[in-house]
Write an enzyme that holds these catalytic residues in place. Structure first.
Site, PDB file in Angstrom:
ATOM      1  N   ARG A  50       0.867  -0.942   0.022  1.00 55.63           N
ATOM      2  CA  ARG A  50      -0.243   0.129  -0.126  1.00 55.63           C
ATOM      3  C   ARG A  50       0.899   1.284  -0.069  1.00 55.63           C
ATOM      4  NH1 ARG A  50      -1.598   1.754   4.638  1.00 55.63           N
ATOM      5  NH2 ARG A  50      -2.169  -0.149   5.434  1.00 55.63           N
ATOM      6  N   TYR A 102     -16.565  17.015 -15.183  1.00 51.71           N
ATOM      7  CA  TYR A 102     -16.766  15.621 -15.341  1.00 51.71           C
ATOM      8  C   TYR A 102     -17.891  15.168 -14.308  1.00 51.71           C
ATOM      9  CZ  TYR A 102     -16.219  10.420 -14.845  1.00 51.71           C
ATOM     10  OH  TYR A 102     -16.548   9.203 -14.941  1.00 51.71           O
ATOM     11  N   ASP A 176      -7.984  18.729 -14.409  1.00 46.47           N
ATOM     12  CA  ASP A 176      -8.225  17.174 -14.697  1.00 46.47           C
ATOM     13  C   ASP A 176      -7.749  17.432 -16.207  1.00 46.47           C
ATOM     14  OD1 ASP A 176      -9.296  15.274 -15.765  1.00 46.47           O
ATOM     15  OD2 ASP A 176     -11.210  15.231 -14.580  1.00 46.47           O
ATOM     16  N   LYS A 201      -8.514   6.202 -19.308  1.00 48.14           N
ATOM     17  CA  LYS A 201      -9.068   6.646 -20.661  1.00 48.14           C
ATOM     18  C   LYS A 201      -7.708   6.911 -21.653  1.00 48.14           C
ATOM     19  CE  LYS A 201     -12.710   7.366 -18.502  1.00 48.14           C
ATOM     20  NZ  LYS A 201     -12.903   8.726 -17.748  1.00 48.14           N
TER      21      LYS A 201
HETATM   22  C1  PLP Z   1     -13.275   9.084 -16.526  1.00 47.81           C
HETATM   23  C2  PLP Z   1     -13.176  10.605 -16.098  1.00 47.81           C
HETATM   24  C3  PLP Z   1     -12.765  10.755 -14.747  1.00 47.81           C
HETATM   25  C4  PLP Z   1     -12.943   9.646 -13.505  1.00 47.81           C
HETATM   26  O1  PLP Z   1     -12.250   8.614 -13.588  1.00 47.81           O
HETATM   27  P1  PLP Z   1     -12.448   7.245 -13.219  1.00 47.81           P
HETATM   28  O2  PLP Z   1     -10.911   6.296 -13.683  1.00 47.81           O
HETATM   29  O3  PLP Z   1     -13.483   6.872 -14.130  1.00 47.81           O
HETATM   30  O4  PLP Z   1     -12.527   7.075 -11.794  1.00 47.81           O
HETATM   31  C5  PLP Z   1     -12.591  11.821 -14.418  1.00 47.81           C
HETATM   32  N1  PLP Z   1     -12.447  12.907 -15.223  1.00 47.81           N
HETATM   33  C6  PLP Z   1     -12.714  12.799 -16.480  1.00 47.81           C
HETATM   34  C7  PLP Z   1     -12.513  14.009 -17.348  1.00 47.81           C
HETATM   35  C8  PLP Z   1     -12.964  11.512 -16.952  1.00 47.81           C
HETATM   36  O5  PLP Z   1     -13.302  11.277 -18.331  1.00 47.81           O
END
Ligand code: PLP
Length: 384
Positions: A50, A102, A176, A201
């Protein structure tokens, strides 16, 4: 361009010297929870996974290099990374967020941290002056996204970061960066304090894992976030870290192809009689096309558009493509199609983000661009 070569080299090698014990070229998947200690109470680099794991460490070093930061931190999901940033704050603190953020971030802010005594307001970050004017004396965190989901609006990260830093409260600026990836945009170099990713992503890139990451360039922030990563414990397993590392190796060539196909698809859609409007920062018609050229290496792989005939027509179209798969998520090699108002953004009903019911979002993959255009042409004529 020199930096392009540098980035592509880092993507393949950063944090990943051949394994010193075996010479293995690929970073091993250290599938272990614990490590033999040299003596009772002796300091060791690895004690418990961890806290630290070599596969995760390789990923964290790679992410730091790609974002131009001093420290990367990997998390079990993008939301877990977001949660760690919010845990830097205290009851009574204020967060100013871009209004088209998001949906999962909005839900976490409102439903979890709102209940714990943080205050959130939302403003249009595309309007730099207006957004900076919404900073309050107790604003401790500024939350930005660019390009946004699913409307593909940009905000001027440099101008917002400079303006926010002049503020006496000196809020932390978190971007983000999921939609752009560090290949297209590096928020730390534009003045942000934290760059956040859902590695699910583009970084992972193959729709086969859930993961998140933070990158910072400040020792104090690195130490506080590292403490939270270990104390809260939402860390990714070694196999998922390995898969993200493997995905990152092809990030530059994938992103170039995503953008090339997205431009081809956008130009086709913009010229189609059944399409009402196309949102893609790479089109000269996009209101922030100049900012996209200045702030991003290319305009990325996400395209949104509206069809003639409203909601029903949009739903029919999204269900009638063959190569574009009807699915949530984005950033994988395969093309996806969805209707945000009824799918990814259904939970943002009543939020400051208004998504038109007839908007369709594409995550344009790396297939042959001609096949993608033919697929959309077929679907537009059969759904019309
Ligand atoms: C998918 C996404 C998230 C969240 O990520 P997870 O891996 O699904 O928890 C946050 N910000 C954006 C812009 C995203 O596309």
């Amino acid at each position: 361009m020199a930096t392009e070569g540098r980035f592509a080299t880092l993507a393949v090698h950063a944090g990943q010297a051949p394994d010193p014990t075996t010479g293995a070229v690929m970073t091993p998947i250290y599938q272990t929870s614990t490590y033999r200690q040299a003596g009772v109470g002796a300091d060791a680099q690895y004690e418990y996974s961890r806290t630290a794991n070599p596969t995760r460490g390789a990923l964290e070093a790679c992410l730091a290099a790609l974002e131009g930061g001093s420290r990367g931190l990997a998390f079990a999901s993008g939301m877990a990374a977001t949660d760690a940033v919010l845990h830097l704050l205290e009851r009574g603190d204020h967060v100013l967020a871009a209004h088209d953020l998001y949906g999962g971030s909005y839900r976490l802010f409102q439903e979890v941290f709102g209940r714990l005594g943080l205050h959130f307001t939302y403003a249009n970050a595309a309007d730099t002056e207006g957004f900076l004017g919404a900073i309050q004396p107790n604003t401790r965190l500024i939350w930005l996204e660019s390009p946004t989901n699913p409307l593909l609006d940009l905000c001027d990260l440099r101008a917002l970061a400079d303006g926010a830093k002049d503020h006496p409260g000196r809020p932390i600026i978190c971007v983000d960066n999921t939609f752009a990836s560090p290949y297209l945009q590096r928020p730390l170099s534009l003045g942000a304090d934290i760059s956040l990713h859902s590695t699910t992503k583009y970084l992972g890139g193959h729709s086969d894992l859930i993961g998140g990451a933070l990158v910072v360039n400040d020792d104090d922030l690195a130490q506080r976030l590292g403490f939270l990563q270990n104390a809260v414990g939402s860390v990714p397993g070694p196999l998922d870290c390995f898969l993200v590392l493997r995905g990152i190796k092809t990030l530059p060539i994938r992103m170039d192809r995503h953008a090339e196909n997205a431009l081809t698809v956008s130009e086709f859609l913009a010229g189609h009689s059944r399409v009402a409007s196309v949102l893609y920062p790479g089109l000269p018609s996009h209101p922030q096309h100049d900012l996209a050229r200045r702030q991003m290496r290319n305009a990325g792989g996400m395209v949104s558009f509206r069809v003639q005939g409203g909601r029903e027509a949009a739903h029919r179209l999204a269900a009638s493509t063959e190569i574009f798969t009807l699915a949530e998520s984005l950033g994988g090699v395969e093309s996806l199609i969805e209707v945000p108002a009824a799918m990814t953004h259904a939970s943002t009903q009543g939020s400051p983000l208004q998504v038109p019911a007839d908007l369709i979002r594409l995550s344009v993959g790396i297939e042959a661009g001609e096949d993608l255009v033919e697929d959309l042409a077929r679907a537009l004529s059969s759904a019309g």
